[in-house]
Design a protein around this motif. Sequence first.
Motif, PDB file in Angstrom:
ATOM      1  N   CYS A 217      11.844 -23.305  68.059  1.00  0.00           N
ATOM      2  CA  CYS A 217      12.581 -22.047  68.218  1.00  0.00           C
ATOM      3  C   CYS A 217      13.417 -22.022  69.494  1.00  0.00           C
ATOM      4  O   CYS A 217      13.981 -20.975  69.830  1.00  0.00           O
ATOM      5  CB  CYS A 217      11.613 -20.869  68.232  1.00  0.00           C
ATOM      6  N   THR A 218      13.511 -23.142  70.206  1.00  0.00           N
ATOM      7  CA  THR A 218      14.192 -23.132  71.499  1.00  0.00           C
ATOM      8  C   THR A 218      15.530 -23.865  71.456  1.00  0.00           C
ATOM      9  O   THR A 218      16.147 -24.093  72.489  1.00  0.00           O
ATOM     10  CB  THR A 218      13.306 -23.779  72.580  1.00  0.00           C
ATOM     11  N   PHE A 219      16.007 -24.221  70.260  1.00  0.00           N
ATOM     12  CA  PHE A 219      17.221 -25.022  70.142  1.00  0.00           C
ATOM     13  C   PHE A 219      18.468 -24.237  70.551  1.00  0.00           C
ATOM     14  O   PHE A 219      19.335 -24.728  71.258  1.00  0.00           O
ATOM     15  CB  PHE A 219      17.365 -25.554  68.717  1.00  0.00           C
ATOM     16  N   PHE A 220      18.560 -22.970  70.103  1.00  0.00           N
ATOM     17  CA  PHE A 220      19.745 -22.166  70.374  1.00  0.00           C
ATOM     18  C   PHE A 220      19.592 -21.456  71.718  1.00  0.00           C
ATOM     19  O   PHE A 220      18.803 -20.514  71.855  1.00  0.00           O
ATOM     20  CB  PHE A 220      19.970 -21.145  69.253  1.00  0.00           C
ATOM     21  N   LYS A 221      20.367 -21.886  72.696  1.00  0.00           N
ATOM     22  CA  LYS A 221      20.209 -21.375  74.056  1.00  0.00           C
ATOM     23  C   LYS A 221      20.554 -19.895  74.167  1.00  0.00           C
ATOM     24  O   LYS A 221      20.039 -19.199  75.044  1.00  0.00           O
ATOM     25  CB  LYS A 221      21.068 -22.201  75.018  1.00  0.00           C
ATOM     26  N   GLU A 222      21.426 -19.402  73.289  1.00  0.00           N
ATOM     27  CA  GLU A 222      21.804 -17.994  73.370  1.00  0.00           C
ATOM     28  C   GLU A 222      20.635 -17.059  73.047  1.00  0.00           C
ATOM     29  O   GLU A 222      20.690 -15.860  73.347  1.00  0.00           O
ATOM     30  CB  GLU A 222      22.977 -17.689  72.432  1.00  0.00           C
ATOM     31  N   ARG A 250      15.212 -31.796  72.851  1.00  0.00           N
ATOM     32  CA  ARG A 250      16.599 -31.562  72.411  1.00  0.00           C
ATOM     33  C   ARG A 250      17.534 -31.396  73.609  1.00  0.00           C
ATOM     34  O   ARG A 250      18.077 -30.318  73.867  1.00  0.00           O
ATOM     35  CB  ARG A 250      16.680 -30.355  71.494  1.00  0.00           C
ATOM     36  N   GLY A 251      17.722 -32.493  74.333  1.00  0.00           N
ATOM     37  CA  GLY A 251      18.561 -32.457  75.532  1.00  0.00           C
ATOM     38  C   GLY A 251      17.895 -31.607  76.591  1.00  0.00           C
ATOM     39  O   GLY A 251      16.729 -31.795  76.923  1.00  0.00           O
ATOM     40  N   ASN A 252      18.618 -30.619  77.111  1.00  0.00           N
ATOM     41  CA  ASN A 252      18.030 -29.737  78.122  1.00  0.00           C
ATOM     42  C   ASN A 252      17.650 -28.382  77.551  1.00  0.00           C
ATOM     43  O   ASN A 252      17.362 -27.447  78.297  1.00  0.00           O
ATOM     44  CB  ASN A 252      19.004 -29.561  79.300  1.00  0.00           C
ATOM     45  N   SER A 253      17.642 -28.271  76.212  1.00  0.00           N
ATOM     46  CA  SER A 253      17.391 -26.977  75.585  1.00  0.00           C
ATOM     47  C   SER A 253      16.001 -26.438  75.926  1.00  0.00           C
ATOM     48  O   SER A 253      15.850 -25.275  76.321  1.00  0.00           O
ATOM     49  CB  SER A 253      17.556 -27.086  74.066  1.00  0.00           C
ATOM     50  N   LEU A 254      14.968 -27.256  75.773  1.00  0.00           N
ATOM     51  CA  LEU A 254      13.615 -26.799  76.066  1.00  0.00           C
ATOM     52  C   LEU A 254      13.468 -26.460  77.548  1.00  0.00           C
ATOM     53  O   LEU A 254      12.852 -25.444  77.900  1.00  0.00           O
ATOM     54  CB  LEU A 254      12.595 -27.867  75.664  1.00  0.00           C
ATOM     55  N   ASP A 255      14.041 -27.278  78.420  1.00  0.00           N
ATOM     56  CA  ASP A 255      13.963 -27.011  79.859  1.00  0.00           C
ATOM     57  C   ASP A 255      14.615 -25.677  80.211  1.00  0.00           C
ATOM     58  O   ASP A 255      14.097 -24.917  81.043  1.00  0.00           O
ATOM     59  CB  ASP A 255      14.626 -28.138  80.646  1.00  0.00           C
ATOM     60  N   LYS A 256      15.747 -25.388  79.584  1.00  0.00           N
ATOM     61  CA  LYS A 256      16.432 -24.129  79.836  1.00  0.00           C
ATOM     62  C   LYS A 256      15.581 -22.937  79.389  1.00  0.00           C
ATOM     63  O   LYS A 256      15.540 -21.888  80.052  1.00  0.00           O
ATOM     64  CB  LYS A 256      17.787 -24.103  79.132  1.00  0.00           C
ATOM     65  N   PHE A 257      14.903 -23.095  78.266  1.00  0.00           N
ATOM     66  CA  PHE A 257      14.023 -22.026  77.799  1.00  0.00           C
ATOM     67  C   PHE A 257      12.878 -21.807  78.785  1.00  0.00           C
ATOM     68  O   PHE A 257      12.515 -20.661  79.090  1.00  0.00           O
ATOM     69  CB  PHE A 257      13.470 -22.357  76.416  1.00  0.00           C
ATOM     70  N   LEU A 258      12.316 -22.885  79.303  1.00  0.00           N
ATOM     71  CA  LEU A 258      11.208 -22.756  80.240  1.00  0.00           C
ATOM     72  C   LEU A 258      11.652 -22.113  81.548  1.00  0.00           C
ATOM     73  O   LEU A 258      10.854 -21.455  82.225  1.00  0.00           O
ATOM     74  CB  LEU A 258      10.573 -24.130  80.489  1.00  0.00           C
ATOM     75  N   ASP A 298      13.579 -37.626  71.831  1.00  0.00           N
ATOM     76  CA  ASP A 298      14.130 -36.389  72.379  1.00  0.00           C
ATOM     77  C   ASP A 298      14.403 -35.364  71.284  1.00  0.00           C
ATOM     78  O   ASP A 298      14.159 -34.172  71.460  1.00  0.00           O
ATOM     79  CB  ASP A 298      15.424 -36.693  73.140  1.00  0.00           C
ATOM     80  N   HIS A 299      14.862 -35.815  70.156  1.00  0.00           N
ATOM     81  CA  HIS A 299      15.284 -34.918  69.082  1.00  0.00           C
ATOM     82  C   HIS A 299      14.163 -34.608  68.091  1.00  0.00           C
ATOM     83  O   HIS A 299      14.123 -33.511  67.516  1.00  0.00           O
ATOM     84  CB  HIS A 299      16.459 -35.524  68.327  1.00  0.00           C
ATOM     85  N   CYS A 300      13.250 -35.565  67.894  1.00  0.00           N
ATOM     86  CA  CYS A 300      12.302 -35.457  66.782  1.00  0.00           C
ATOM     87  C   CYS A 300      10.861 -35.167  67.191  1.00  0.00           C
ATOM     88  O   CYS A 300      10.136 -34.520  66.419  1.00  0.00           O
ATOM     89  CB  CYS A 300      12.322 -36.745  65.954  1.00  0.00           C
TER      90      CYS A 300
END
Length: 309
Positions: A217-222, A250-258, A298-300
């Motif tokens: 659920c953290t893929f979409f940064k918006e 998924r790149g930095n998506s999870l880090d941004k969510f955290l 990273d992706h899977c």
Amino acid sequence: MDKTEGIANAKAASLRWGILRQALLRRPPTQNSADEQSINATKRISRKASHGFNLIPSHLVDKDPNSRDACVCYTLPINGSPKLFLNQRMDRRVDLSDFEISNRYNVDNTGLVCHWPSEEVLAYFCLSHADMFRSKRVIELGSGYGLAGLVIAATTEASEVVISDGNPQVVDYIQRNIDANSGAFGGTKVRTMALHWDQEEASNTSNTFDVIVASDCTFFKEFHKGLACTVKLLLRNAGTSEAIFISPKRGNSLDKFLEEIEENGLHFCVTENYDTEIWMRHQGFMNSDSSWPGYEKDHCYPLLVRVKL
């Protein structure tokens, strides 16, 4: 909005229009045509998962040739566990109504595409850690067809399981799947909820749940800010309640969510090797097992993130 973000949004919009164009045309592109380039581009944002960790065996039970839906049976790999029957879409067509609803409710359509690998991993993790849900009030966020929530309801003796999504089309499927498996839940109360990750909409369920679960659920940064606020709002007690996320980096998506999690005053820990069977299959895909072409860590590979107040 800075210039870079504006360019990214414009590019995403162009790709979505590419999907719409192909849905309307419904004809194969000519070799090296602009249409072919459009299809290749749209695959980056509409890829249907055709592989997974194969942790929960499943098979097609019924497919009506006049319908885009089918019934799939999931056989839970623990003796005595009931089989679960889930209605889900089985075709790759995009309808105009999908775009209309996505725009109207500010949601994505990924929950309609398929059971994503991370959802299967979450369901397996919950099945293997049933004790943590016993007598608890549980909610699944962004559930798609609801496999993990249904597994919790059918196997863990939770007091209540709420299976939620922000897309009303998805919520309709969840209700159908709850109805189809109602005999498997014992004394557990199971219901669906239309829940957008918006604090104002979720306010009537504040401080309600002992456990939150979510997958990919953290893929979409918006949506990060709203999701983090929702987690804080829904958890019942500091120290004893927690949210469990199963999500690839998924790149930095999870880090941004955290980062959003921390900004909301929540605490988290990330575990890479959290289940022997899941880790073994991941290692196989990274090495000699070629049954999942294009497998990338990273992706899977979904990490386990545990969040507490």
